[in-house]
Enzyme design. Structure first.
Site, mmCIF file in Angstrom:
data_model
loop_
_atom_site.group_PDB
_atom_site.id
_atom_site.type_symbol
_atom_site.label_atom_id
_atom_site.label_comp_id
_atom_site.label_asym_id
_atom_site.label_seq_id
_atom_site.Cartn_x
_atom_site.Cartn_y
_atom_site.Cartn_z
ATOM 1 C CE LYS A 90 -4.156 -5.706 20.824
ATOM 2 N NZ LYS A 90 -4.292 -6.631 19.670
ATOM 3 C CD GLU A 142 -1.673 -2.363 1.722
ATOM 4 O OE1 GLU A 142 -0.461 -2.650 1.810
ATOM 5 O OE2 GLU A 142 -2.583 -3.154 2.041
#
Lengths: 551, 551
Positions: free
Chosen positions: A444, A331
């Site tokens: 996390k 991208e």
């Protein structure tokens, strides 16, 4: 008030015209596996690109902004396709030959490729796929390979050389809008369908200028670039376009991507630059250790695609090959950052640390970090956030068919149009990016982030560890905790306790970040472009397929 | 089909934002003539540019695409004006302080400059002009100088530092159209009124990328550039913009352009690059011969504006300062060509010859040669024609007021929009340009062209000749013939016969091209930018003001 400057569009046909005249004697050298490589001058590539465009238009009826696909290695004919197809106004669609067959078929159908140019050596891949490639009418075959594999296929088969033979060696390239599509490349997303990024003439032209700036790769006609990064992977990092812009010679490995032929082509052809992902360099390093060769010409080695382990960078330094880290993605065209140390660090102890970062953004790439709650994270070198970027060669959407509105999924693009890279990292006050994780790979743990990459690098610096991947696994108390999966070197007998102590030593890793869960695996699973494929490990863990020790 | 790439304009505000953050510690050092030069970081320049924009908008009412003029030397405040004015959407109009007063007044009136930012040291020039500058309402004075010179002027006078003090150090720069006017510069044409070239954000941005490409100047934050070429002369060859794009430190001489302070600043500040016209380097060379200094850091010296005599290039080589020839003009932003030898010539006897050419065109500058009858001249290294160029930073017209159609005089622009440079030369098959003359200076003798520059270079290689200019004069038999005007070194007593034999020796100059008419002059007249002013010599000859010997 408008300026009085000429309104000249930035077009790939201009790069071609320039490279094939002013740098007409520069060369594309393609490895053949035979006594001599194949050599073709930029002038000849220019002539043949015009011939190819004539053949595509007049014999195969390619008109307008049709997509023309390539299923090819890095070689001179692929360079010709790079220039002929966009210059005539059509769209170059490079097919990633490492993708699973069903993804390749999906992509060809989605892009509606009517013509495929393929290397003969890739017909074993293409032939069984053909029945599933509905729009394909023509296959043009270039280079050695068994044509009989296409016998009975319901497409027209053409020989590349026959097709272009006798065609005019000039072409009246149209004056296109620079924002017109020039090339497309699908990302091999780990979830969902592949997503197409469509580059424009403008984006490729600007990107080529940036690649040629001294702060980026900065090559000239005194250089030869060994382009290992595939042409089907983000336009080989823009090298074929950039090299034609400044006359850099290209050394193309074709299908000879194994360590031994790569080492041989470096010794014999003496490239001054090379570009590839770390796994290629790992293999080359092992080969050079086993069979030493003179590789001293290779002063600059661009490594991207995934982070270069410090040990690999040091090993290359010792061989006189200077590694330059870079970061980017499909991208981002792909140049996002290049790790050239800042002036004050050159020649100091700080220098190596800067070289290990992903690097600094050029003026044309704006960057910001966004926290889990959407808040802006400061450039303090410590606070981590998801990297978002903006610029004239950065994707703002995905392709959704020629007449459909482009796709702008919320998890990929911000409301104000920035690309969400999916990479988590920190940025120093002087603009150096250090990526710590993919957003989806961050662990996390109890409201804090643990970097899987930091753990992996620390593990891989242990002398007994060949490879290591760390993934998040569910944990009742902390939400998620790291699982360390380790590939041991042959004959090594280190135990997990020792590895854990090694990580804790010298404050390498904070105590609360140390993994409790450990397992030995035979090899880290890889994606089609050679990156660690962590979703496979997560799935194996979830299915109970790993023999995990809890310390 | 449009691409999926973000539509991000190429703006000067982006260069500023990048330079003042990622390269915030790079410096603009301004010579003061005192014990210490003045140093300002790029971060401070960024803050102060925002402050200046606030002051211009809020205190002086600058809106829209108003022109704001500068009458300044090269210094940090001028750099601030370079960034603040275009970034806010207004147009930077640099005034050439070397122009005759009446031309300056004409230009200010033509551009309708309501605000002038002036250096205090230039008030002796500005004050007497002010009554003739009708549109000017505000004068902002920066740096030392006698303010009392402006007493009684019918304009508002502001102190630069007072004006910007306390203003916010950020500015919400507008997202402009990249084709919008950013800066303008009038050419000091030798005939007719001055002509304004209006650069766009896009043209300046692209030009900056090219300057930073390794094949052009290719500087990085490890460099310091001594910017001798004035900021009022084609944006100092684009250096202030290019340096902010890659963090190159700038060393600014302010008004200290004499050989002695230039030599001192090179020794003390150790620039790695410098850019100036040949006459500056001639003076510096004489100074260094008289008072040797350590100038060894200066590895790259860009010479442009007029051709560098081979003797000067050799002399600089001997001092370890590598001269790199470049060609351009106000209408070309100015980067047209840069003389980096091709790979095959590096380190060979051919190399010096390539370095003496004007250089090679980058991909963004298309070139062609046109003969006297409008025919296309081949790139064979021998056939001469007028150089025409095309590209995204090349002028396609001249400014004719904010609401008027731009001017496109036939002698300056071809029907298909190319710039006619007025330079005559040859181009080699590998794209190296060698200029032989200005179109108006070519000597048309019996249907053939004689190059005045070739004759001048050959003459100036004689040890007794300090300077030489050759002009066409009418001749009954041949139409035109060359007149050689020679400045002899002190104490030299060579006669014309000896000089003529010197030219004929070793085939330097073909026999039919040897001048018959000779004269000694005290100095070659120069234009305001230091070029030979041949129209003065032609006029003196026509008026019988020269003591001509005919051999």
């Amino acid at each position: 008030m408008l300026s009085t400057v000429q309104d000249v569009p930035l077009l790939i046909s201009r790069i071609l015209a320039h490279g094939s005249t002013i740098h007409g004697t520069s060369q594309v050298t393609t490895w053949t596996g035979e006594a001599e490589p194949h050599r073709r001058s930029f002038a000849e590539v220019g002539d043949r690109s015009a011939q190819l465009a004539h053949a595509l238009r007049e014999d195969l009826g390619v008109v307008g902004d049709e997509r023309v696909a390539t299923l090819m290695w890095n070689n001179a004919e692929h360079v010709e396709a790079y220039f002929a197809i966009p210059s005539m106004g059509a769209i170059l669609h490079t097919l990633n030959l490492r993708l699973p067959a069903e993804q390749l078929a999906w992509i060809v159908n989605h892009a509606a490729d009517r013509v495929v140019i393929a290397n003969g050596s890739l017909l074993p891949l293409l032939a069984p796929l053909l029945p599933h490639l509905k729009p394909v009418e023509h296959v043009v075959v270039a280079g050695p390979g068994d044509r009989s594999l296409l016998a009975g296929a319901s497409v027209q088969v053409h020989e590349y050389e026959d097709l272009i033979a006798g065609k005019p060696t000039t072409y009246d390239w149209p004056e296109l809008d620079e924002r017109q599509a020039a090339a497309m490349c699908y990302t091999s997303g780990t979830t969902g369908d592949p997503k197409g990024v469509v580059y424009s003439h403008r984006s490729i032209y600007l990107h080529s200028m940036q690649v040629n700036m001294t702060q980026s790769m900065g090559l000239t006609d005194q250089d030869t670039s060994l382009v290992v990064v595939p042409q089907f992977h983000v336009n080989a990092w823009g090298l074929p376009h950039a090299t034609f812009m400044t006359g850099v010679n290209m050394l193309m490995p074709d299908r000879f991507l194994q360590p031994a032929p790569l080492a041989e082509m470096i010794e014999r052809e003496k490239p001054t630059h090379a570009a590839a992902v770390p796994t290629i360099w790992q293999g080359l390093l092992a080969e050079l250790n086993a069979n030493p060769r003179d590789v001293s010409t290779l002063g600059q080695v661009t490594i991207g695609g995934s982070a270069c382990p410090p040990s690999l960078m040091k090993a290359f330094d010792d061989l006189g090959m200077r590694v330059c880290h870079a970061w980017g993605m499909t991208e981002t065209s792909p140049l996002g950052t290049v790790a050239r140390p800042p002036a004050h660090a050159v020649g100091t102890e700080e220098e190596f640390g800067y070289r290990l970062t992903q690097g600094r953004f050029p003026a044309s790439v704006e960057a910001r970090l966004t926290g889990p709650g959407g808040e802006r994270i400061p450039w303090d070198g410590e606070s981590a956030g998801e990297l978002e970027v903006r610029g004239p060669w950065i994707a703002g959407a995905y392709y959704n068919g020629p007449d459909a509105e482009p796709l702008r999924p919320d998890d990929k693009f911000s409301e104000d149009g920035w690309l969400k890279t999916g990479d988590v990292g920190v940025i120093s006050p002087d603009g150096f990016l250090t990526l710590t994780d993919r957003a989806k790979d961050v662990i996390k743990s109890g409201g804090e982030w643990i970097s899987s990459v930091d753990l992996e690098n620390a593990l891989m610096s242990h002398p007994d560890v060949a490879e290591a991947a760390v993934v998040a696994v569910p944990d009742e108390k902390w939400g998620e905790r790291p699982l360390a999966t380790v590939v041991l070197k042959e004959g090594a007998s280190t135990d997990f306790e020792a590895l854990r102590s090694f990580l804790a030593d010298e404050g390498k890793i904070a105590k609360w970040q140390l993994p409790e869960r450990w397992t030995v695996i035979e090899a880290v699973p890889k994606t089609s472009v050679g990156k660690f494929d962590k979703k496979v490990l997560r799935r194996q863990y979830a299915e109970g397929g790993l023999d995990v020790t809890k310390l």
